[in-house]
Design a protein around this motif. Structure first.
Motif, short mmCIF file in Angstrom:
data_model
loop_
_atom_site.label_atom_id
_atom_site.label_comp_id
_atom_site.label_asym_id
_atom_site.label_seq_id
_atom_site.Cartn_x
_atom_site.Cartn_y
_atom_site.Cartn_z
N THR A 52 -21.76 5.87 -19.26
CA THR A 52 -22.25 6.42 -18.01
C THR A 52 -21.84 7.89 -17.94
OG1 THR A 52 -21.89 4.27 -16.98
CG2 THR A 52 -22.26 6.14 -15.51
N CYS B 261 -17.52 -2.96 -18.34
CA CYS B 261 -16.81 -1.69 -18.41
C CYS B 261 -17.24 -0.77 -19.54
CB CYS B 261 -15.31 -1.93 -18.47
SG CYS B 261 -14.73 -2.75 -19.96
N LYS C 274 -11.34 6.94 -14.97
CA LYS C 274 -11.43 7.90 -13.87
C LYS C 274 -10.74 7.36 -12.62
CE LYS C 274 -12.71 11.55 -11.59
NZ LYS C 274 -12.09 12.85 -11.84
N ASP D 14 -14.13 -3.20 -13.18
CA ASP D 14 -15.47 -2.97 -13.69
C ASP D 14 -15.81 -4.14 -14.61
OD1 ASP D 14 -17.82 -2.26 -14.90
OD2 ASP D 14 -17.20 -0.25 -15.50
N VAL E 76 -19.98 9.08 -12.90
CA VAL E 76 -18.69 8.40 -12.73
C VAL E 76 -17.85 9.12 -11.68
CG1 VAL E 76 -16.51 7.84 -13.87
CG2 VAL E 76 -18.67 7.47 -15.07
N ILE F 177 -16.58 7.56 -8.00
CA ILE F 177 -15.14 7.47 -7.71
C ILE F 177 -14.80 8.27 -6.45
CG2 ILE F 177 -12.83 8.09 -8.53
CD1 ILE F 177 -13.89 5.78 -10.08
N PHE G 16 -15.40 4.32 -15.99
CA PHE G 16 -15.08 4.13 -14.57
C PHE G 16 -13.60 3.81 -14.37
CE2 PHE G 16 -19.70 3.19 -13.90
CZ PHE G 16 -19.92 4.13 -12.90
N LEU H 223 -16.50 -0.71 -9.49
CA LEU H 223 -17.38 0.37 -9.92
C LEU H 223 -18.01 -0.07 -11.23
CD1 LEU H 223 -14.07 1.67 -9.99
CD2 LEU H 223 -15.40 3.25 -8.64
N THR H 224 -19.32 0.00 -11.34
CA THR H 224 -19.93 -0.53 -12.54
C THR H 224 -21.34 -0.01 -12.77
OG1 THR H 224 -20.24 -2.59 -13.78
CG2 THR H 224 -20.97 -2.59 -11.47
N ASN H 225 -21.74 -0.07 -14.03
CA ASN H 225 -23.10 0.25 -14.45
C ASN H 225 -23.57 -0.92 -15.30
OD1 ASN H 225 -25.50 1.31 -15.35
ND2 ASN H 225 -24.58 2.95 -16.57
#
Length: 773
Positions: A322, A347, A355, A344, A327, A331, A352, A484-486
């Protein structure tokens, strides 16, 4: 016997002083380095002193003294002959600055010592002292200090002083690429497979640095010696080889030890091996041997490793990265705080998590620095008014201890609940070991994330190779403050994907440890997600999957993340915009609206992920899981609205039902029945629409929506203007003003009472108060 740190409660024993001192982060670092000087370098305690005034300062608290001074011999110390080494220790929460290096250098110059060391444990640097340069010019960094034997040899000292060291970010990045190329050229592996082997060797080196008293494989001479011994069937004396490991080369055996070290993280397959030639391994050892990753700056290691990752992975693996601008934005918007638990579940390379770790670490460091400065200022004011300087220092250190450590009550004996002991854990250690968690289904990326986090200073066991939809370790429902994730886009989880016994944790030691960490009943309940669903579809563990609403991974991970959050917890997730606006996912959106608030949507340009091979336009979506009160209100509104709307449409629906039930001569024809059923379905759909409208009207809140044209990265990956920064600057005061979530910014005062002889940390005040001094 080796010298070991001795900590009892909030006291640490100082062997150079022969007494206990208050346990502060700086004192812990000092005593650990004294142990290293004795155990690793061979110095005796009678060659050293701590807290030595070298500047002639008479300042009351003595903070202008050198932390450790080492002489060539006991006799030199007693005769007050110039020492050989001066050491300046900093707490592990302090990032060593240029001014700190100058401070250490000035102490060493005053003492005419040829070496000075500055350490905070995470980063240790050794400098030679050049008396010919001006005080404002920093001396050259060198590889190491002399051991006790070398210290008495002028030739050896001169050799060490000549070995300058410049291990900067670019050098480390180039070094990793060189190691990568060795494998690609010698072993003809693909870039990704070559990276796997580099990763294994880096884990091996990290393991050695955590266990430095074992044979040092990471010198070429030692490796060749061990290989010769292997060929002669001579086994290392101080390393045990058991069972099948007895008959494998030293290189492979060392990897077996490394797999054991990281077994709980499931990063390596049990049958995994080193898959490069011995010549390649030796060449890499040769390149790595002079560097100590444990004492190299996290910034140097971390950024260099990220550059190496970016230059190694292309195409298939690009999806795991990402962009940093995204990111950073997520955050900053969610602003994780100390003591919040962060996760995450997809991850990737760990961007993420790293950070988030750095974000909270910086908050802790800044808070401790500010409060410590207040302590120092308060004591400087009264230092001249008291003659009891030692007692004053004791109080000052007691306060700094309270600043830097937390008391954790742990059972001394499991069967004796009445007997307990206070255990102290630093705030940074707590952050690293108990607050950061991640999983990735791709084993290569799980290893990458783990190594990436180690390089950035956070090497705990919170990252696992695991399907992010399944529970593991501390990753289970209702546990996280921030996620926090993608997640992966576009793929599907099919009904044929089932949970198997291989997904279970069967190691009794791990189970016992996890139960101790999270509570027996809590952990047992968490693992029911797997243990009660063996041979069942994975989709059945999620409401959306079980109801057949969607099998899309990005949709399933929204529900998974909301489930993982505590009530009131917050989520930042990267999503394709189709999730937000396509008609076939309307039911999914309605379900999420019943579990969490949308607190921000930011649409980003398609260019952002183009370099990673993604072509779907995305948005950054921020949700806050309902608090218990919000969940109660939503259910009450829904219950009442359902009752009222159904009552409103009951006459019409009942009339249709009666007509459909007609029989005999009055029975309706097929066409009429079909029309009535369609009419009934339409009314039922209208009822759902009206219920939702009423509930949303009663449960009304503002949803900020933003669109940016430039997000800091172009389609080619080059740096451009970043409008996300402006959005964050505007959003932060908005969410604080509207109290979108509870702010957790600690604020304390430190109270000393001569009656109890204790310093207590009291919340809700920023002032320091000294009582009855």
């Amino acid at each position: 016997m080796e010298l070991e740190i001795q900590i009892t409660g909030n006291k640490i024993y100082a062997p150079l002083l022969g007494k206990e001192l208050i346990l502060t982060p700086e004192e812990r670092i000092r005593q650990k380095y004294i142990c290293r000087l004795v155990n690793h370098y061979g110095y005796s305690l009678d060659q050293m002193q701590q807290e030595v005034t070298l500047t002639g300062s008479k300042r009351g608290t003595g903070r202008a003294s050198a932390d450790i001074v080492i002489w060539r011999s006991k006799e030199d110390r007693l005769k007050n002959i110039n020492p050989i080494i001066v050491v300046e220790c900093k707490a592990d929460y302090i990032t060593i600055s240029t001014e700190d290096y100058y401070q250490g250098q000035n102490y060493a110059r005053f003492a005419n010592a040829p070496f000075f060391v500055t350490t905070n444990e995470k980063e240790t640097k050794v400098f030679k002292v050049n008396l010919e340069i001006t005080p404002k010019t920093l001396s050259d960094e060198i590889l190491d200090i002399p051991n006790a034997t070398e210290a008495n040899s002028n030739n050896e000292v001169l050799k060490l002083l000549a070995k300058t060291k410049a291990f900067e970010r670019d050098e480390f990045s180039k070094l990793l690429f060189q190691c990568h190329n060795v494998i690609r050229n010698n072993d003809k592996l693909s870039p990704e497979a070559a990276f796997d082997e580099i990763s294994k060797i880096l884990f091996m080196k990290i393991r050695y640095e955590r266990n430095p008293d074992e044979d040092n494989i990471f010198t070429l001479n030692q490796f060749e010696k061990q290989e010769r011994n292997y060929e002669k069937n001579i086994r290392p004396v101080n390393v045990k080889r058991n069972g099948p490991k007895d008959d494998i080369p030293y290189m492979d055996y060392w990897f077996e030890l490394t797999k054991d070290e990281f077994e709980d993280d499931e990063l390596f397959d049990k049958n995994d091996k080193i898959r490069i030639k011995q010549g390649s391994f030796k060449e890499i050892v040769k390149k790595l041997q002079k560097y100590n990753l444990s004492t190299t700056s996290d910034d140097v290691k971390g950024i260099a490793f990220e550059e190496f990752l970016g230059g190694t992975f292309r195409g298939e693996l690009g999806q795991f990265f990402t962009p940093r601008t995204v990111v950073d934005f997520i955050i900053e918007v969610l602003d994780p705080q100390e003591d919040e638990v962060i996760c995450d579940p997809c991850c990737g390379s760990g961007g993420f998590l790293i950070k988030a770790f750095e974000h909270v670490r910086d908050k802790i460091e800044q808070e401790i620095k500010i409060e410590k400065d207040k302590v120092n200022a308060a004591f400087d004011e009264i230092a001249e008014a008291t003659k009891d300087v030692e007692a004053l220092n004791e109080v000052s250190n007691e306060i700094i201890h309270k600043l830097s450590y937390e008391t954790q009550i742990r059972k001394r004996e499991e069967q004796d609940r009445a007997r307990r002991t206070d255990m102290y854990i630093s705030r940074l250690e707590k952050l690293s070991s108990t607050c950061i968690f991640g999983t990735d289904a791709n084993p290569r990326m799980a290893r990458t994330a783990k190594m990436n986090m180690i390089m950035h200073g956070d090497g705990h066991g919170g990252v696992h190779h695991r399907d992010g939809l399944l529970n593991i370790n501390g990753i289970f429902e209702n546990r996280f403050d921030v996620i926090l994730t993608n997640p992966p886009f576009g793929s599907r989880v099919e009904k044929s994907s089932i949970i198997t016994k291989a997904d279970q944790i069967t190691d009794e030691n791990r189970i016992a440890r996890y139960k101790k960490m999270y509570g027996d009943s809590t952990y047992t309940k968490a693992m029911q997600q797997i243990n009660n669903n063996i041979d069942e579809p994975l989709l059945n563990t999620l409401h959306i999957g079980k109801k057949g609403m969607s099998g899309l991974t990005e949709v399933l991970f929204i529900e998974r993340c909301i489930n993982l959050l505590k009530p009131g917890g917050r989520l930042g997730i990267v999503l394709p915009e189709g999730v937000l606006n396509t008609q076939n996912l309307a039911k999914v959106r309605e379900y999420f609206e019943s579990t969490a608030k949308i607190i921000l949507i930011t649409s980003i340009p398609q260019d952002v992920f183009m370099k990673s091979g993604a072509t779907v336009k995305s948005s950054l979506v921020f949700l806050k899981k309902f608090t218990d009160e919000e969940n109660r209100l939503w259910k009450n509104y829904t219950t009442q609205a359902t009752k009222d709307v159904k009552a409103k449409h009951a006459p019409e629906l009942n009339s249709i039902k009666e007509k459909l039930m007609l029989k005999g001569a009055e029975a309706l024809n097929t066409t009429t029945k079909k029309e009535l059923r369609q009419q009934k379905k339409k009314i039922e759909e209208q009822i759902e629409v009206e219920i939702r409208a009423i509930v949303k009207e009663k449960f009304d809140y503002e949803i900020p929506i933003a669109t940016v044209e430039k997000a800091g990265i172009s389609s080619t990956g080059s740096i451009i203007e970043n409008e996300l920064i402006d959005i964050e600057k505007e959003y932060t005061p908005y969410r604080i003003k509207n109290e979108l979530w509870k702010e957790q910014k600690p604020n304390f005062k430190y109270v000393w009472s001569s009656k109890t002889g204790k310093v207590e940390r009291v919340k809700n005040s920023a002032e320091i108060q000294i009582i009855e001094w």
